[in-house]
Design a protein around this motif. Structure first.
Motif, short mmCIF file in Angstrom:
data_model
loop_
_atom_site.label_atom_id
_atom_site.label_comp_id
_atom_site.label_asym_id
_atom_site.label_seq_id
_atom_site.Cartn_x
_atom_site.Cartn_y
_atom_site.Cartn_z
N ILE A 131 19.08 -33.36 24.72
CA ILE A 131 18.71 -32.96 23.36
C ILE A 131 17.62 -31.90 23.49
O ILE A 131 16.56 -32.16 24.05
N ASN A 132 17.91 -30.70 23.00
CA ASN A 132 16.91 -29.64 22.95
C ASN A 132 16.24 -29.68 21.59
O ASN A 132 16.92 -29.87 20.57
N VAL A 133 14.94 -29.50 21.57
CA VAL A 133 14.20 -29.43 20.31
C VAL A 133 13.57 -28.05 20.23
O VAL A 133 12.95 -27.57 21.19
N TYR A 134 13.74 -27.42 19.09
CA TYR A 134 13.19 -26.10 18.82
C TYR A 134 12.27 -26.18 17.62
O TYR A 134 12.47 -26.98 16.72
N GLN A 135 11.26 -25.31 17.64
CA GLN A 135 10.36 -25.19 16.50
C GLN A 135 10.34 -23.75 16.06
O GLN A 135 10.29 -22.83 16.89
N LEU A 136 10.40 -23.54 14.77
CA LEU A 136 10.33 -22.20 14.22
C LEU A 136 9.07 -21.52 14.75
O LEU A 136 7.98 -22.09 14.67
N VAL A 137 9.22 -20.32 15.32
CA VAL A 137 8.06 -19.61 15.86
C VAL A 137 7.06 -19.39 14.73
O VAL A 137 7.40 -18.88 13.67
N LYS A 180 21.15 -14.20 21.85
CA LYS A 180 21.29 -15.65 22.02
C LYS A 180 19.97 -16.28 22.44
O LYS A 180 19.55 -17.31 21.93
N ILE A 181 19.33 -15.66 23.43
CA ILE A 181 18.13 -16.29 24.02
C ILE A 181 17.17 -15.21 24.51
O ILE A 181 17.59 -14.13 24.93
N ILE A 182 15.90 -15.51 24.41
CA ILE A 182 14.83 -14.66 24.96
C ILE A 182 14.09 -15.51 25.98
O ILE A 182 13.71 -16.64 25.69
N ARG A 183 13.86 -14.94 27.15
CA ARG A 183 13.05 -15.62 28.17
C ARG A 183 11.70 -14.93 28.22
O ARG A 183 11.58 -13.80 28.66
N SER A 184 10.70 -15.61 27.69
CA SER A 184 9.33 -15.08 27.68
C SER A 184 8.53 -15.81 28.74
O SER A 184 8.74 -17.00 28.97
N MET A 185 7.62 -15.11 29.39
CA MET A 185 6.85 -15.76 30.45
C MET A 185 5.35 -15.71 30.22
O MET A 185 4.66 -16.67 30.51
N THR A 224 17.71 -18.06 18.64
CA THR A 224 17.75 -17.53 17.28
C THR A 224 18.66 -18.42 16.43
O THR A 224 19.52 -19.12 16.94
N ILE A 225 18.46 -18.37 15.13
CA ILE A 225 19.29 -19.14 14.20
C ILE A 225 19.44 -18.35 12.90
O ILE A 225 18.51 -17.64 12.49
N TYR A 226 20.58 -18.51 12.28
CA TYR A 226 20.91 -17.86 11.00
C TYR A 226 20.74 -16.35 11.06
O TYR A 226 20.50 -15.71 10.04
N ASP A 227 20.84 -15.79 12.26
CA ASP A 227 20.75 -14.34 12.47
C ASP A 227 19.45 -13.73 11.97
O ASP A 227 19.36 -12.52 11.76
N LYS A 228 18.41 -14.56 11.77
CA LYS A 228 17.16 -13.97 11.30
C LYS A 228 15.88 -14.64 11.78
O LYS A 228 14.82 -14.08 11.67
N TRP A 229 15.97 -15.86 12.32
CA TRP A 229 14.77 -16.58 12.74
C TRP A 229 14.75 -16.78 14.24
O TRP A 229 15.78 -16.98 14.88
N PHE A 230 13.53 -16.80 14.78
CA PHE A 230 13.31 -17.10 16.19
C PHE A 230 12.78 -18.52 16.33
O PHE A 230 11.88 -18.92 15.58
N LEU A 231 13.34 -19.27 17.28
CA LEU A 231 12.95 -20.66 17.51
C LEU A 231 12.48 -20.83 18.94
O LEU A 231 13.20 -20.45 19.88
N LYS A 232 11.33 -21.43 19.13
CA LYS A 232 10.80 -21.70 20.46
C LYS A 232 11.27 -23.08 20.92
O LYS A 232 11.09 -24.07 20.20
N ARG A 233 11.91 -23.14 22.10
CA ARG A 233 12.35 -24.43 22.62
C ARG A 233 11.14 -25.18 23.16
O ARG A 233 10.46 -24.71 24.06
N ILE A 234 10.88 -26.36 22.59
CA ILE A 234 9.71 -27.13 23.00
C ILE A 234 10.10 -28.34 23.84
O ILE A 234 9.24 -28.91 24.51
N ILE A 235 11.37 -28.78 23.78
CA ILE A 235 11.87 -29.85 24.65
C ILE A 235 13.22 -29.41 25.18
O ILE A 235 14.09 -28.97 24.41
N ASN A 236 13.38 -29.53 26.48
CA ASN A 236 14.63 -29.14 27.14
C ASN A 236 15.27 -30.37 27.76
O ASN A 236 14.62 -31.14 28.45
N GLY A 237 16.54 -30.57 27.51
CA GLY A 237 17.26 -31.70 28.07
C GLY A 237 18.60 -31.84 27.40
O GLY A 237 19.14 -30.88 26.85
#
Length: 199
Positions: free
Chosen positions: A125-131, A94-99, A110-123
């Protein structure tokens, strides 16, 4: 005699002042030591981890893994607390916590069981960008992550139309949004502003 008495009183007063300063200095040293202990403990408790689809949390060191047969494919691996290295399968996480890896201090979904998305805005509305990509995704109120790509090579009007339904419940933000050009920078700005209003 009076001179000796004044001298004794002054010496006694100075001794009291020095004693108070010593006590203050001692208290300050104790406070400083406690402060650094608390900060160190707080920092030490933050660890990298993954949360699986079964809600298991696995702690360890997160790193990028290179696929030499397909260098455009982004993969991650975790070295758990027992020293075991495992490749992270996006369909199982579901989620990776990288530091402090390549992606810095962030959360990766993750999305579509194959891509990783980096969360760039948290709130709200969350915004993710394809890594390592240019595609954008959003999630409102912790709903399913959906592709709402905007900016980049997309037509500005398309970006506005994809984001408008997410913010239409705030008429003040919507009015400002409708007066803006649909650039990536403006869309990210308005989502941040929307999230600030939602706090």
């Amino acid at each position: 005699m009076e001179n000796t008495l004044n001298h004794d009183l002054m010496a006694s007063s100075w001794q009291k002042i020095i004693h108070k300063q010593e006590n203050l200095l001692r208290s300050l040293k104790i406070f400083t030591a406690l402060f650094f202990l608390i900060i160190t403990t707080t920092i030490a408790q933050e660890k990298e981890y993954i949360v699986t689809n079964r809600n298991d949390t696995i702690y360890g060191k997160i790193t990028r893994a290179i696929n030499y047969l397909n260098t455009s494919e982004i993969r991650y691996k975790i070295k758990d607390e027992n020293g075991n290295n495992d490749l992270i399968n996006p369909s199982e996480v579901k989620i990776i916590r990288s530091m402090d890896g390549v992606d810095g201090d962030c959360f990766i979904a993750t999305i579509y069981d194959k891509w990783f998305l980096k969360r760039i805005i948290n709130g709200r509305i969350n915004v993710y960008q394809l890594v390592d990509g240019v595609l954008f995704f959003t999630s409102k109120d912790d709903s399913e992550i959906k592709s709402t790509d905007f900016g980049g090579l997309n037509a500005r009007e398309n970006g506005l139309n994809r984001i408008r339904p997410l913010i239409e419940d705030n008429p003040i933000i919507l009015e400002e949004f409708n007066s803006m050009k649909g650039s990536q920078k403006n869309i990210l700005y308005i989502i941040e502003k929307y999230n600030d209003y939602a706090k």
